[in-house]
Design a protein around this motif. Sequence first.
Motif, PDB file in Angstrom:
ATOM      1  N   LEU A 148      45.138  36.060  37.040  1.00  0.00           N
ATOM      2  CA  LEU A 148      45.404  37.478  37.682  1.00  0.00           C
ATOM      3  C   LEU A 148      46.205  37.138  38.786  1.00  0.00           C
ATOM      4  N   SER A 149      46.920  38.340  38.985  1.00  0.00           N
ATOM      5  CA  SER A 149      47.948  38.143  40.250  1.00  0.00           C
ATOM      6  C   SER A 149      47.242  38.800  41.350  1.00  0.00           C
ATOM      7  N   VAL A 150      47.332  38.382  42.669  1.00  0.00           N
ATOM      8  CA  VAL A 150      46.629  38.494  43.712  1.00  0.00           C
ATOM      9  C   VAL A 150      47.674  39.188  44.707  1.00  0.00           C
ATOM     10  N   PHE A 151      47.413  40.507  45.219  1.00  0.00           N
ATOM     11  CA  PHE A 151      47.989  41.241  46.085  1.00  0.00           C
ATOM     12  C   PHE A 151      47.445  41.702  47.343  1.00  0.00           C
ATOM     13  N   MET A 152      48.142  41.748  48.709  1.00  0.00           N
ATOM     14  CA  MET A 152      47.536  42.325  49.745  1.00  0.00           C
ATOM     15  C   MET A 152      47.412  43.714  49.551  1.00  0.00           C
ATOM     16  N   GLN A 153      46.269  44.293  49.461  1.00  0.00           N
ATOM     17  CA  GLN A 153      45.982  45.796  49.234  1.00  0.00           C
ATOM     18  C   GLN A 153      46.905  46.840  50.122  1.00  0.00           C
ATOM     19  N   ILE A 192      39.375  32.235  48.152  1.00  0.00           N
ATOM     20  CA  ILE A 192      39.096  33.649  48.776  1.00  0.00           C
ATOM     21  C   ILE A 192      37.760  34.162  48.490  1.00  0.00           C
ATOM     22  N   PRO A 193      36.771  34.364  49.288  1.00  0.00           N
ATOM     23  CA  PRO A 193      35.523  34.672  48.848  1.00  0.00           C
ATOM     24  C   PRO A 193      35.374  35.932  47.886  1.00  0.00           C
ATOM     25  N   PHE A 194      34.526  35.815  46.797  1.00  0.00           N
ATOM     26  CA  PHE A 194      34.744  36.997  45.981  1.00  0.00           C
ATOM     27  C   PHE A 194      33.651  38.004  46.235  1.00  0.00           C
ATOM     28  N   VAL A 195      33.988  38.487  47.323  1.00  0.00           N
ATOM     29  CA  VAL A 195      33.060  39.638  47.796  1.00  0.00           C
ATOM     30  C   VAL A 195      33.726  40.929  47.947  1.00  0.00           C
ATOM     31  N   MET A 196      32.756  41.999  47.921  1.00  0.00           N
ATOM     32  CA  MET A 196      33.429  43.336  47.706  1.00  0.00           C
ATOM     33  C   MET A 196      34.340  43.737  48.994  1.00  0.00           C
ATOM     34  N   GLU A 197      33.972  43.189  50.006  1.00  0.00           N
ATOM     35  CA  GLU A 197      34.696  43.636  51.220  1.00  0.00           C
ATOM     36  C   GLU A 197      36.065  42.776  51.438  1.00  0.00           C
ATOM     37  N   ILE A 198      36.349  41.790  50.874  1.00  0.00           N
ATOM     38  CA  ILE A 198      37.500  41.033  50.739  1.00  0.00           C
ATOM     39  C   ILE A 198      38.114  41.266  49.385  1.00  0.00           C
ATOM     40  N   VAL A 199      37.519  41.403  48.321  1.00  0.00           N
ATOM     41  CA  VAL A 199      38.420  41.623  46.963  1.00  0.00           C
ATOM     42  C   VAL A 199      37.653  43.104  46.603  1.00  0.00           C
ATOM     43  N   PRO A 200      38.266  43.993  46.910  1.00  0.00           N
ATOM     44  CA  PRO A 200      37.835  45.433  46.613  1.00  0.00           C
ATOM     45  C   PRO A 200      38.439  45.941  45.337  1.00  0.00           C
ATOM     46  N   VAL A 201      39.486  45.249  44.688  1.00  0.00           N
ATOM     47  CA  VAL A 201      39.885  45.912  43.566  1.00  0.00           C
ATOM     48  C   VAL A 201      40.144  44.666  42.524  1.00  0.00           C
ATOM     49  N   VAL A 202      39.414  44.923  41.339  1.00  0.00           N
ATOM     50  CA  VAL A 202      39.849  43.796  40.253  1.00  0.00           C
ATOM     51  C   VAL A 202      40.335  44.685  39.046  1.00  0.00           C
ATOM     52  N   ASP A 203      41.461  45.008  38.675  1.00  0.00           N
ATOM     53  CA  ASP A 203      41.777  45.615  37.712  1.00  0.00           C
ATOM     54  C   ASP A 203      42.444  44.794  36.510  1.00  0.00           C
ATOM     55  N   LEU A 204      41.578  44.722  35.572  1.00  0.00           N
ATOM     56  CA  LEU A 204      41.657  43.632  34.544  1.00  0.00           C
ATOM     57  C   LEU A 204      43.012  44.293  33.542  1.00  0.00           C
ATOM     58  N   GLU A 205      42.856  45.591  33.257  1.00  0.00           N
ATOM     59  CA  GLU A 205      43.821  46.234  32.617  1.00  0.00           C
ATOM     60  C   GLU A 205      45.146  45.817  33.018  1.00  0.00           C
ATOM     61  N   ASN A 206      45.412  46.102  34.305  1.00  0.00           N
ATOM     62  CA  ASN A 206      46.799  45.715  34.889  1.00  0.00           C
ATOM     63  C   ASN A 206      46.919  44.226  35.240  1.00  0.00           C
ATOM     64  N   ARG A 207      46.037  43.527  35.066  1.00  0.00           N
ATOM     65  CA  ARG A 207      46.077  42.066  35.420  1.00  0.00           C
ATOM     66  C   ARG A 207      46.272  41.733  36.980  1.00  0.00           C
ATOM     67  N   ARG A 208      45.569  42.440  37.757  1.00  0.00           N
ATOM     68  CA  ARG A 208      45.817  42.301  39.138  1.00  0.00           C
ATOM     69  C   ARG A 208      44.405  42.526  40.127  1.00  0.00           C
ATOM     70  N   ILE A 209      44.420  41.706  41.246  1.00  0.00           N
ATOM     71  CA  ILE A 209      43.502  41.715  42.054  1.00  0.00           C
ATOM     72  C   ILE A 209      44.170  42.269  43.435  1.00  0.00           C
ATOM     73  N   GLU A 210      43.392  42.826  44.068  1.00  0.00           N
ATOM     74  CA  GLU A 210      43.708  43.333  45.499  1.00  0.00           C
ATOM     75  C   GLU A 210      42.740  42.868  46.648  1.00  0.00           C
ATOM     76  N   ILE A 211      43.323  42.323  47.530  1.00  0.00           N
ATOM     77  CA  ILE A 211      42.352  41.732  48.762  1.00  0.00           C
ATOM     78  C   ILE A 211      42.706  42.351  50.097  1.00  0.00           C
TER      79      ILE A 211
END
Length: 222
Positions: A148-153, A192-211
């Motif tokens: 998954l691609s990781v983006f700054m939210q 990157i800690p996989f916690v809600m506060e730091i990784v609020p968005v995991v969008d599997l459909e669009n293959r992206r994570i926002e941190i």
Amino acid sequence: MNHEDTKDTKRRKQGSREQGAGGKKKKSPVPSPQSPVPDLDDWIEIGKIVAPQGLGGEVRVYPNTDFPERFEEAGTRWMLRPGECEPQPVELLQGRYIEGKNLYVIQLEGVSDRTAAENLRDCRLFVPISDRPELEEGEFHVIDLIGLSVFMQESGDLIGTVVDLLPSGHDLLEVKFDPAFDEKKAGKTVLIPFVMEIVPVVDLENRRIEITPPPGLLSIND
């Protein structure tokens, strides 16, 4: 191949955060030039036999799953011997967890003495990928996070790509920096800690994570 990893599912935790034989990928032994490479895309690795246990044919298994039923409930599993290409069905008769050692001891049908058990050393155990457990809200199969691609939210800047997930007190996404984010960090990784506060968005459909990383997290390895 998919890996159930010592977790085939991951949950982002508030205040903190499966793999198939294609999930969080553990490095497999490199086959010799004469050995064919197994095609394990349709399988989930759940563990590896590491040693005999006692004299009655039981074996010790190092697990790659957080689902104890994989080793505690009787039924068919599949075993891949070193150098072979395709897992073969085996019957699990019984199993139990060894507290403090992160090991299971299991009994397989037809394995009745220590010599037979010794011959299973380094064999890997699998289930079909169709056997992945149903997920609850907020849980993810490790295999679905890799790549998954990781983006700054806030800015939308591409940081990099998830290349692994490491178990710890709070699971850690290992992210490989994209050259466009920082040329000096190209090819390097950050945890990157996989916690809600730091990784609020995991969008599997669009293959992206926002941190939303705290100050200094992305420069921790500078």
